[in-house]
Motif scaffolding. Structure first.
Motif, PDB file in Angstrom:
ATOM      1  N   SER A   1      -2.475   0.151  -8.871  1.00  0.00           N
ATOM      2  CA  SER A   1      -3.924  -0.065  -8.860  1.00  0.00           C
ATOM      3  C   SER A   1      -4.591   0.828  -7.824  1.00  0.00           C
ATOM      4  O   SER A   1      -3.980   1.270  -6.861  1.00  0.00           O
ATOM      5  N   GLU A   2      -5.882   1.064  -8.043  1.00  0.00           N
ATOM      6  CA  GLU A   2      -6.709   1.871  -7.157  1.00  0.00           C
ATOM      7  C   GLU A   2      -8.103   1.250  -7.096  1.00  0.00           C
ATOM      8  O   GLU A   2      -8.445   0.383  -7.894  1.00  0.00           O
ATOM      9  N   HIS A   3      -8.908   1.724  -6.159  1.00  0.00           N
ATOM     10  CA  HIS A   3     -10.231   1.156  -5.930  1.00  0.00           C
ATOM     11  C   HIS A   3     -11.332   1.979  -6.611  1.00  0.00           C
ATOM     12  O   HIS A   3     -11.235   3.206  -6.696  1.00  0.00           O
TER      13      HIS A   3
ATOM     14  N   ILE B   1      -3.099   2.927 -14.682  1.00  0.00           N
ATOM     15  CA  ILE B   1      -3.524   2.315 -13.430  1.00  0.00           C
ATOM     16  C   ILE B   1      -4.536   1.212 -13.717  1.00  0.00           C
ATOM     17  O   ILE B   1      -5.188   1.189 -14.765  1.00  0.00           O
TER      18      ILE B   1
ATOM     19  N   HIS C   1      -0.731  -0.867  -4.553  1.00  0.00           N
ATOM     20  CA  HIS C   1      -2.197  -0.927  -4.479  1.00  0.00           C
ATOM     21  C   HIS C   1      -2.684   0.193  -3.571  1.00  0.00           C
ATOM     22  O   HIS C   1      -2.665   0.081  -2.350  1.00  0.00           O
ATOM     23  N   GLY C   2      -3.097   1.313  -4.182  1.00  0.00           N
ATOM     24  CA  GLY C   2      -3.482   2.483  -3.420  1.00  0.00           C
ATOM     25  C   GLY C   2      -4.838   2.341  -2.751  1.00  0.00           C
ATOM     26  O   GLY C   2      -5.742   1.678  -3.266  1.00  0.00           O
TER      27      GLY C   2
ATOM     28  N   LEU D   1     -11.123   7.648  -6.249  1.00  0.00           N
ATOM     29  CA  LEU D   1     -11.485   7.869  -7.648  1.00  0.00           C
ATOM     30  C   LEU D   1     -12.936   8.307  -7.830  1.00  0.00           C
ATOM     31  O   LEU D   1     -13.280   8.886  -8.856  1.00  0.00           O
TER      32      LEU D   1
ATOM     33  N   LEU E   1      -6.749   7.262  -2.939  1.00  0.00           N
ATOM     34  CA  LEU E   1      -6.867   8.221  -4.038  1.00  0.00           C
ATOM     35  C   LEU E   1      -8.295   8.727  -4.216  1.00  0.00           C
ATOM     36  O   LEU E   1      -8.519   9.862  -4.616  1.00  0.00           O
TER      37      LEU E   1
ATOM     38  N   HIS F   1       0.867  -1.176   0.000  1.00  0.00           N
ATOM     39  CA  HIS F   1       0.000   0.000   0.000  1.00  0.00           C
ATOM     40  C   HIS F   1       0.906   1.229   0.000  1.00  0.00           C
ATOM     41  O   HIS F   1       1.623   1.479   0.985  1.00  0.00           O
TER      42      HIS F   1
ATOM     43  N   ALA G   1      -5.378  11.035 -12.756  1.00  0.00           N
ATOM     44  CA  ALA G   1      -4.364  10.220 -12.089  1.00  0.00           C
ATOM     45  C   ALA G   1      -3.335   9.691 -13.077  1.00  0.00           C
ATOM     46  O   ALA G   1      -2.122   9.746 -12.820  1.00  0.00           O
TER      47      ALA G   1
END
Length: 301
Positions: A102-104, A146, A69-70, A75, A73, A42, A138
């Motif tokens: 990667s982000e959620h 991403i 793996h953020g 999104l 952020l 993370h 981003a």
């Protein structure tokens, strides 16, 4: 957004099973000779200019590819992304040169207040445009592509007019982002909301999937109904492993990660879970011909 060649110092994440490397395991991991092909971290835990924690991560990075793996952020934020947070992440990514980022698909920031959760958003045209803008921002800020992860859902919004898989597919088409397919999240959401997992998998673009996640989940009773909770606190269940095997059959081999964040076992327990995932991956790879690695795609920024 024009694609650019990856930096020569980027080490691609291999098509193999990795683990989420948490700080309590780091020293044992290094002492064991980095006994896994890749790790994921993370990035918010390392947004510092120096110190022993960052030095320890850079030591691991010298030997292995790293995925970031953020979790912060946001999104889905209506107010856009925090430029200071973007800058701090960019500094870390330039230093670490991760193979994947990667982000959620969630939000966690409102009116400059950070909430310690990954909150859901309605799947509407307005929501799609908002997340599209934030992904573009981003990727421009990072100069990198991403991956966007499907969430684990307990409830659905009444005004969600777009099915989740189609929402993710449209994001990939409009932004060039990839997808992180969290198999546990897909299982949890499908049980809680009662949708067809096969139809969900058929609706996402397989070639956009750059990484898979596996994790454990918990069961709890709320208002007399049982819900599955994505808590990352136990071994991967048999039903999730069976769905993982189906995912491999449908989309092909991908880098796969074991996530374990709560009630951490000894490192050996985490490595044993990765070995289970690797056996299924090996069985699938014997039936296909593909590159040993999936290269990261960078974007001009």
């Amino acid at each position: 957004m024009a694609a650019a060649a990856p930096s020569p110092s980027v080490r691609s994440v291999p098509v193999a099973a990795g683990i989420g490397l948490r700080e309590p395991h780091r020293e044992a991991f290094v002492a064991a000779g980095s006994p896994i092909p890749w790790v994921e971290i993370h990035p918010e835990n390392y947004l510092v200019p120096g110190g022993p924690r960052l030095a320890g991560l850079l030591r691991v990075r010298r030997d292995l590819p790293v995925s970031c793996h953020g979790v912060g952020l946001s999104l889905g934020s209506a107010g856009g992304l925090d430029p200071d947070h973007l800058m701090r992440l960019r500094v870390l990514y330039d230093r670490l040169e991760p193979g994947l980022i990667s982000e959620h698909l969630s939000w966690s920031v409102t009116d400059a207040a950070y909430l310690n959760d990954l909150l859901p958003l309605p799947y509407t045209e307005d929501g799609l445009d908002r997340v599209r803008r934030n992904i573009d921002h981003a990727q421009d800020a990072f100069g990198r592509r991403i991956l966007v992860e499907n969430p684990a859902a307990c409830v659905a919004f009444a005004d969600s007019a777009i099915p989740e898989a189609e929402f993710l597919a449209e994001l990939a088409a409009r932004t060039g982002c990839g997808l992180l397919l969290d198999v546990n999240n897909l299982y949890v959401s499908s049980v809680n909301l009662g949708f067809d997992r096969t139809a969900w998998l058929d609706a996402i673009p397989a070639d956009a999937v750059g990484e898979l996640h596996l994790a454990g989940h918990a069961r709890m009773t709320v208002g007399g109904e049982e819900l599955l909770i994505d808590d990352h606190g136990s071994v991967v269940g048999d039903a999730v492993m069976a769905l993982y095997a189906d995912v491999l059959d449908r989309i092909g081999p991908r880098p796969v990660l074991i996530e374990w964040d709560n009630d951490l076992p000894p490192l050996d327990g985490l490595l044993a879970e990765a070995a289970k995932a690797q056996r299924l991956l090996d069985a699938r790879m014997r039936h296909v011909e593909m590159p040993a690695k999936i290269p990261e795609v960078h974007c001009a920024g």
